[in-house]
Enzyme design. Structure first.
Site, PDB file in Angstrom:
ATOM      1  N   CYS A  10       0.981  -0.978  -0.016  1.00  0.00           N
ATOM      2  CA  CYS A  10       0.163   0.131   0.384  1.00  0.00           C
ATOM      3  C   CYS A  10       0.567   0.879   0.290  1.00  0.00           C
ATOM      4  O   CYS A  10       1.294   1.537   0.986  1.00  0.00           O
ATOM      5  CB  CYS A  10      -1.256   0.258   1.308  1.00  0.00           C
ATOM      6  SG  CYS A  10      -2.092   1.371   0.955  1.00  0.00           S
ATOM      7  N   CYS A  45       0.062   4.467   2.492  1.00  0.00           N
ATOM      8  CA  CYS A  45      -0.457   4.331   3.767  1.00  0.00           C
ATOM      9  C   CYS A  45       1.648   4.339   3.718  1.00  0.00           C
ATOM     10  O   CYS A  45       1.370   4.828   5.194  1.00  0.00           O
ATOM     11  CB  CYS A  45      -0.174   2.540   4.195  1.00  0.00           C
ATOM     12  SG  CYS A  45      -1.672   1.958   3.518  1.00  0.00           S
ATOM     13  N   ASP A  46       2.392   3.829   3.051  1.00  0.00           N
ATOM     14  CA  ASP A  46       3.606   3.084   3.877  1.00  0.00           C
ATOM     15  C   ASP A  46       4.747   4.560   2.420  1.00  0.00           C
ATOM     16  O   ASP A  46       5.522   4.283   3.264  1.00  0.00           O
ATOM     17  CB  ASP A  46       4.311   1.713   3.268  1.00  0.00           C
ATOM     18  CG  ASP A  46       3.583   1.515   4.329  1.00  0.00           C
ATOM     19  OD1 ASP A  46       2.470   1.747   5.428  1.00  0.00           O
ATOM     20  OD2 ASP A  46       2.957  -0.067   3.981  1.00  0.00           O
TER      21      ASP A  46
END
Ligand code: NAP
Length: 307
Positions: free
Chosen positions: A131, A134-135
């Site tokens: 992701c 997300c990261d």
């Protein structure tokens, strides 16, 4: 007999549980194989509103669960092995035990597809991610690799150039599956490099519990080599978790539930929430919103049925 059974305990399922529990419906949440869903695989979540310092994914989803439990939701571990939506009440086989439900909310999510290499699996959360949203933030100034040749890979590679100093897209074929526009955009980005006809053989370095590089192989020439990278992002598709509902809940060719508007499926009384139906947004906040919608629709459905 349960008024509401929620299948899945990610943010869609647990938000549905909060709403259903507060409506006094005493929902039963079947946690599923991957309790907590995809959030339990991420580290810091910085885009879920309400947490200006960010919050760890596992903590966020655990908080949602505790919130739902405080209003009377019950969580059971295990997964749904079989479902029978052909008659009312609906029947679900949970690890060998059949239960009955007036309404069902399917929030079983979609699982990121992984390459399946042991080294990749061991380094999830330590440089391996599925992701970018997300990261990506953690890779400021670093070198990043994105695996895949579809729209997701192009989108994620473009997104990751905001942070990384260099992003290499590794694709197993010469031709890309991505749409022309997405591919061209990625090709125009000076920070993105492409490696085609290339597969990943191993992610280094399990011993250090950190991604330091990869072993690559050109499928045409057979040549193998090591390349240093800090971040390793998979963008090779998702698999919606709808196998046990096949033949009953209508899905598209890839298994994503086809929405009949709102949170409705083709079966009255069976609702969808989150990534099991969503191939576009796939965010914690959108899944939570969908869980809220599903619970409200289940509540209205039960009311209309006189329960
Ligand atoms: P996808 O279109 O199925 O592409 C997956 C890519 O991963 C393919 O290039 C595939 O290679 C590769 N792949 C699959 N398994 C692999 C493996 N084991 N090893 C190496 N490579 C592997 O998936 P997606 O990119 O996630 O897109 C899914 C859907 O969402 C598509 O309909 C897409 O158009 C849509 N989408 C749209 C947007 C947008 O418009 N903004 C953004 C993202 C996604 P092969 O090509 O060789 O099969």
């Amino acid at each position: 007999m349960h008024d509401v059974v929620i299948i899945g305990s990610g943010c869609a399922g647990s938000t549905a549980a909060i709403y259903a529990a507060r409506a006094n419906l005493k929902p039963l949440v079947v946690a599923g194989h991957d309790a907590g869903g995809q959030l339990s695989l991420t580290t810091l979540v910085e885009n879920f509103p309400g947490f200006p310092q960010g919050i760890d994914g596992p903590e966020l989803v655990e908080n949602m669960k505790r919130q739902a439990q405080s209003f009377g939701a019950e969580y059971v571990s295990g997964a749904v092995l079989e479902a029978d939506f052909s008659a009312r009440p609906f029947r679900l086989d949970i690890e060998g035990e059949w239960i009955e439900a007036r309404t069902v909310i399917v929030a079983s999510g979609a699982s990121a597809r992984w390459l399946g290499l042991p080294s990749e699996q061991k380094l999830i959360g330590h440089g391996v991610s599925s992701c970018a949203t997300c990261d990506g933030f953690f890779y400021r100034g670093k070198t990043i690799m994105v695996i895949g040749g579809g729209d997701s890979a192009m989108e994620e590679a473009n997104f990751l150039t905001r942070f990384g100093r260099e992003v290499t897209v590794v694709h197993r074929r010469e031709e890309f599956r991505a749409s022309r526009i997405m591919l061209d955009r990625a090709r125009r980005n000076p920070k993105i490099k492409f490696l085609t006809n290339t597969v990943v053989e191993e992610v280094h370095d399990v011993g250090k519990n950190l991604v330091t590089g990869v072993r690559l192989r050109n499928v045409k020439s057979g040549e193998t080599w090591d390349q240093e990278v800090d971040g390793f992002f998979l963008a090779i598709g998702h698999i919606p978790n709808t196998k046990v509902f096949r033949g009953q809940i209508e899905t598209d060719a890839e298994g994503y539930i086809l929405s009949k508007g709102g949170a409705r499926t083709n079966i009255p009384g069976v609702f969808h929430a989150g990534d099991v139906q969503d191939r576009v947004y796939r965010q914690a906040i959108t899944a939570s919103g969908a869980g809220c919608m599903a619970a409200m629709e289940a509540e209205r459905y039960l009311e209309a049925e006189g329960h």
